[in-house]
Write an enzyme that holds these catalytic residues in place. Structure first.
Site, PDB file in Angstrom:
ATOM      1  N   CYS A  12       0.851  -1.184   0.000  1.00 56.36           N
ATOM      2  CA  CYS A  12       0.000   0.000   0.000  1.00 56.36           C
ATOM      3  C   CYS A  12       0.893   1.243   0.000  1.00 56.36           C
ATOM      4  O   CYS A  12       2.121   1.149   0.107  1.00 56.36           O
ATOM      5  CB  CYS A  12      -0.908   0.012   1.229  1.00 56.36           C
ATOM      6  N   HIS A  72       3.757   1.635  11.341  1.00 61.27           N
ATOM      7  CA  HIS A  72       2.639   1.650  12.300  1.00 61.27           C
ATOM      8  C   HIS A  72       2.772   2.762  13.332  1.00 61.27           C
ATOM      9  O   HIS A  72       1.847   3.009  14.096  1.00 61.27           O
ATOM     10  CB  HIS A  72       2.572   0.312  13.045  1.00 61.27           C
ATOM     11  N   GLU A 124       0.242  -0.077  16.093  1.00 64.28           N
ATOM     12  CA  GLU A 124      -0.493   1.126  15.697  1.00 64.28           C
ATOM     13  C   GLU A 124      -1.402   1.616  16.820  1.00 64.28           C
ATOM     14  O   GLU A 124      -1.449   2.808  17.129  1.00 64.28           O
ATOM     15  CB  GLU A 124      -1.333   0.849  14.447  1.00 64.28           C
ATOM     16  N   CYS A 188      -8.653   3.172   6.919  1.00 67.01           N
ATOM     17  CA  CYS A 188      -7.869   3.417   5.709  1.00 67.01           C
ATOM     18  C   CYS A 188      -8.700   3.054   4.490  1.00 67.01           C
ATOM     19  O   CYS A 188      -9.189   1.917   4.372  1.00 67.01           O
ATOM     20  CB  CYS A 188      -6.593   2.570   5.749  1.00 67.01           C
TER      21      CYS A 188
END
Length: 276
Positions: A12, A72, A124, A188
């Site tokens: 990503c 993260h 995260e 996201c």
């Protein structure tokens, strides 16, 4: 046997950015440190280690720099400790995650009690929670919502890779218990697109493979999503995990990869499948 690869499989934007920063720093400095793995894919981390990346367990181990922050993110305390040490910092935190960290800090300073929907042991989530400066809890399930939650000034944030169904379930219970709540959709968009695409692909095939590290939250989420419609869904880290027995009776196979899965690994799995 037909093998179909999802269009958005693999790295990503946030992962690409972190890796680009790491590669650039390694070329410039020769040796770079990270607190925890830069991304959740051990194969990629091993490749970076060969180029000079040193993975440390905590900030206390850092004696020199530069240090690249994992995609993260890290806790606010760890970040501030690095600054105090005068260490050069290269911030590889995903911009989407960074946004949630800032929101958590801003909301808590305005007097909001932050409810963070996510996996409490994930890097995260630990990072975001630290920016809430104590006025926050992590909720993994609606069953964890405490009875004594304040009735007003609640702010709900979400781990970026969570599945929308779980989030809706938790929010539904929160709406019943509190009078004033602000909800921020911090999911996201890329992760959501990938989950939807994986779901649609899983509906069309006899067998589904999701490639990614076992520690990868977004990969695990895609596996969960695919299993809802295709029981023969497997979470693998590489082509060596695929045996001819797994492919029995399969005429159409779906293939996707998590956000930390490199393109060359997806290609290797595809070649393994087409060779069997």
């Amino acid at each position: 046997m037909e093998v179909i690869i999802a269009q958005e499989a693999g790295f990503c934007f946030g992962v690409k950015r972190a890796l680009r920063l790491a590669e650039k720093a390694l070329k410039e400095y020769g040796e770079v440190f990270s607190i925890g793995p830069l991304i959740h894919n051990q194969r990629v981390i091993d490749e970076l280690k060969e180029k000079g990346l040193k993975v440390l367990d905590s900030v206390s181990e850092v004696v020199e720099g530069p240090v690249i922050i994992r995609s993260h993110g890290i806790t606010k305390g760890a970040f501030e400790e690095l600054k105090k040490k005068g260490i050069k910092i290269i911030d590889g935190t995903c911009p989407t995650v960074k946004k949630v960290q800032r929101l958590a800090q801003s909301l808590s300073r305005k007097g909001f009690f932050v409810v963070l929907i996510g996996e409490r042991d994930h890097a995260e989530v630990k990072g975001i929670l630290s920016y809430a400066e104590g006025n926050a809890i992590v909720v993994e399930s609606f069953l964890e919502i405490p009875e004594g939650l304040p009735k007003r000034k609640i702010a709900a944030l979400v781990q970026t890779t969570q599945g929308p169904e779980r989030v809706k379930e938790i929010l539904g219970v929160l709406f019943e218990r509190v009078k004033e709540i602000k909800v921020y959709n911090t999911l996201c968009e890329a992760a959501q697109r990938r989950q939807k695409e994986a779901l649609e692909l899983a509906k069309k095939v006899d067998l589904m493979f999701v490639i990614g590290g076992k520690e990868s939250a977004n990969t695990r989420r895609m596996v969960e999503v695919c299993k809802r419609v295709q029981a023969r869904t497997y979470h693998i880290e590489g082509p060596e995990e695929i045996s001819p027995e797994l492919l029995k009776t399969a005429k159409k196979v779906g293939l996707t990869g998590g956000a930390s899965t490199p393109p060359h690994l997806i290609k290797e799995v595809y070649e393994r499948l087409t060779a069997l």
